[in-house]
Design an enzyme around this catalytic site. Structure first.
Site, PDB file in Angstrom:
ATOM      1  N   GLU A 150      -8.276  79.354 -68.994  1.00  0.00           N
ATOM      2  CA  GLU A 150      -8.981  80.646 -68.922  1.00  0.00           C
ATOM      3  C   GLU A 150     -10.112  80.818 -69.932  1.00  0.00           C
ATOM      4  OE1 GLU A 150      -5.771  83.498 -69.167  1.00  0.00           O
ATOM      5  OE2 GLU A 150      -4.838  82.786 -67.325  1.00  0.00           O
ATOM      6  N   GLU A 204      -0.378  77.736 -60.226  1.00  0.00           N
ATOM      7  CA  GLU A 204       0.477  78.895 -60.551  1.00  0.00           C
ATOM      8  C   GLU A 204       0.613  79.819 -59.340  1.00  0.00           C
ATOM      9  OE1 GLU A 204      -0.649  80.850 -64.220  1.00  0.00           O
ATOM     10  OE2 GLU A 204      -1.369  79.000 -65.122  1.00  0.00           O
TER      11      GLU A 204
HETATM   12  C1  HAH Z   1      -1.408  83.031 -66.280  1.00  0.00           C
HETATM   13  N1  HAH Z   1      -2.447  83.943 -66.591  1.00  0.00           N
HETATM   14  C2  HAH Z   1      -1.174  82.026 -67.398  1.00  0.00           C
HETATM   15  O1  HAH Z   1      -1.916  80.858 -67.165  1.00  0.00           O
HETATM   16  C3  HAH Z   1       0.295  81.656 -67.559  1.00  0.00           C
HETATM   17  O2  HAH Z   1       0.432  80.854 -68.682  1.00  0.00           O
HETATM   18  C4  HAH Z   1       1.157  82.875 -67.699  1.00  0.00           C
HETATM   19  O3  HAH Z   1       2.520  82.516 -67.873  1.00  0.00           O
HETATM   20  C5  HAH Z   1       0.970  83.747 -66.531  1.00  0.00           C
HETATM   21  C6  HAH Z   1      -0.204  83.792 -65.899  1.00  0.00           C
HETATM   22  C7  HAH Z   1      -2.807  84.869 -65.571  1.00  0.00           C
HETATM   23  C8  HAH Z   1      -3.496  86.092 -66.022  1.00  0.00           C
HETATM   24  C9  HAH Z   1      -3.221  86.717 -67.223  1.00  0.00           C
HETATM   25  O4  HAH Z   1      -2.302  86.202 -68.046  1.00  0.00           O
HETATM   26  C10 HAH Z   1      -3.907  87.876 -67.614  1.00  0.00           C
HETATM   27  C11 HAH Z   1      -4.841  88.414 -66.780  1.00  0.00           C
HETATM   28  C12 HAH Z   1      -5.079  87.818 -65.586  1.00  0.00           C
HETATM   29  C13 HAH Z   1      -4.406  86.688 -65.209  1.00  0.00           C
END
Ligand code: HAH
Length: 362
Positions: free
Chosen positions: A165, A273
């Site tokens: 990200e 994911e």
């Molecule tokens: C993901 N982010 C992460 O990659 C993962 O490590 C986590 O466990 C869950 C989701 C998605 C995300 C976020 O954390 C915040 C805003 C938008 C999307």
């Protein structure tokens, strides 16, 4: 004596049967489909099928995990805060347990994640006096962390989400500037992370991973980042499309367009994911009971998306669900804390859902 007992029991059993007692349990799965195939076997000729697991689910969901998946990702256990909570103190136990379960079952392991703005302890970005760390100090810490973690799992973790990200959301600029990695090191923190990871395990496949990676605005920026990295000779091998989607969004066409666009750079694409919320993104209301109509729609979404993945199996080298079954998923707290969601293909009782059958019957 034994014979008489049998004749006495026979009418009882017959009546019970006529009343429906000897029918299989009332699940759509066993009514319509009989034997439940192993998901990863169905996809043997396509790509590995993975699940994100954690320290609890490797126990509570062991049966499902061992039956259906041939790739595992640690949901949290390999993140910076889990592995190096304080300077130089590495805590590998929980990550090790996941890797060991995978190895026992001949499964692959994806490493998640080395460099991210979230779930990274505050100490990482401060010096010994509590002032903001310098570029040099932070690069040194990054190198040490990546080298330690990637070397430990060398030959055991086949792919790493090296940077997670790093690109700004749709409306924003190019790279995410609210990341301490960016603020302290500058935009080249991304290249450095890949180079350190490659040095620690030259065989590992190195991924850039992000959400909204099929949105036109954001995918353009992710494409640009990957292209620039490749032009600089940075060892990046694939892009992870997270796939936190919902029953309305995104369209299968949009997903396919993004896959093809990334693949045109010569990169592998993985869905890292995957989960499909029953709530459209803008909808913040809570459903109290299981929404059967939305689960039908969800099943249809799963069907069309897996059709896209299968059609692109030459470049799609893995599909991982972000969780195992609906009784325990991060979507129960995201984006609305404490709101129940049903985003996966196994239900709260660990039975295959309509979505499961849609992706195995093709
Ligand atoms: C993901 N982010 C992460 O990659 C993962 O490590 C986590 O466990 C869950 C989701 C998605 C995300 C976020 O954390 C915040 C805003 C938008 C999307």
């Amino acid at each position: 004596m034994r014979k008489r007992f049998f004749y006495l029991l026979l009418p009882v059993v017959m009546i019970w049967c006529i009343a429906g007692g000897c029918q299989p349990a009332e699940t759509s799965a066993s009514l319509d489909h009989g034997e439940v195939p192993a998901l990863y076997e169905v996809y043997q000729d396509y790509f590995p099928i993975g699940a994100a697991v954690n320290s609890w689910t490797i126990k509570s969901h062991k049966e499902l995990i061992e039956k259906h998946f041939n790739s595992l990702t640690a949901e949290n256990e390999m993140k910076f805060e889990s592995i190096q909570p304080s300077p130089g103190r590495y805590t590998f136990d929980r990550a090790d347990a996941i890797v060991e379960l995978a190895e026992k079952n001949g499964m692959l392991v994806r490493g998640h994640t080395l460099v991210w703005h979230s779930q990274t302890p505050a100490w990482v970005f401060r010096d010994e006096e509590g002032r903001p760390a310098s570029r040099e100090l932070l690069l040194k810490r990054m190198e040490e962390h990546i080298t330690t973690v990637v070397s430990r799992y060398r030959g055991r973790v086949y792919a790493w989400d090296v940077v997670n990200e790093a690109v700004a959301d749709g409306q924003g600029g190019y790279l995410r500037t609210d990341s301490p990695w960016y603020r302290i090191i500058g935009p080249d923190y991304i290249a450095h992370a890949f180079i350190f990871a490659h040095q620690a395990d030259p065989e590992a496949k190195l991924f850039y991973n992000d959400y909204s990676a099929v949105d036109p605005a954001k995918s353009g920026k992710i494409y640009r980042l990957l292209k620039e990295l490749l032009e600089q000779g940075v060892p990046v091998h694939g892009v992870g499309i997270q796939g936190h989607w919902d029953i309305d969004y995104p369209s299968a066409r949009q997903v396919e367009a993004a896959i093809k666009k990334y693949a045109s750079l010569g990169l592998e694409v993985q869905i890292t994911e995957l989960d499909i919320s029953v709530y459209p993104w803008q909808d913040r209301r809570r459903l109290q009971s299981k929404p059967e109509n939305r689960l039908e729609k969800q099943a249809e979404r799963y069907r069309e998306l897996f059709e896209v993945f299968r059609r692109n199996k030459d470049v799609v080298t893995g599909v991982t669900f972000w969780g195992v079954a609906d009784d325990r998923t991060w979507k129960d707290n995201f984006p609305v804390r404490g709101r129940k969601d049903w985003p996966l293909v196994f239900d709260e009782e660990h039975r295959p859902k309509a979505a499961f059958w849609k992706i195995v019957d093709f």
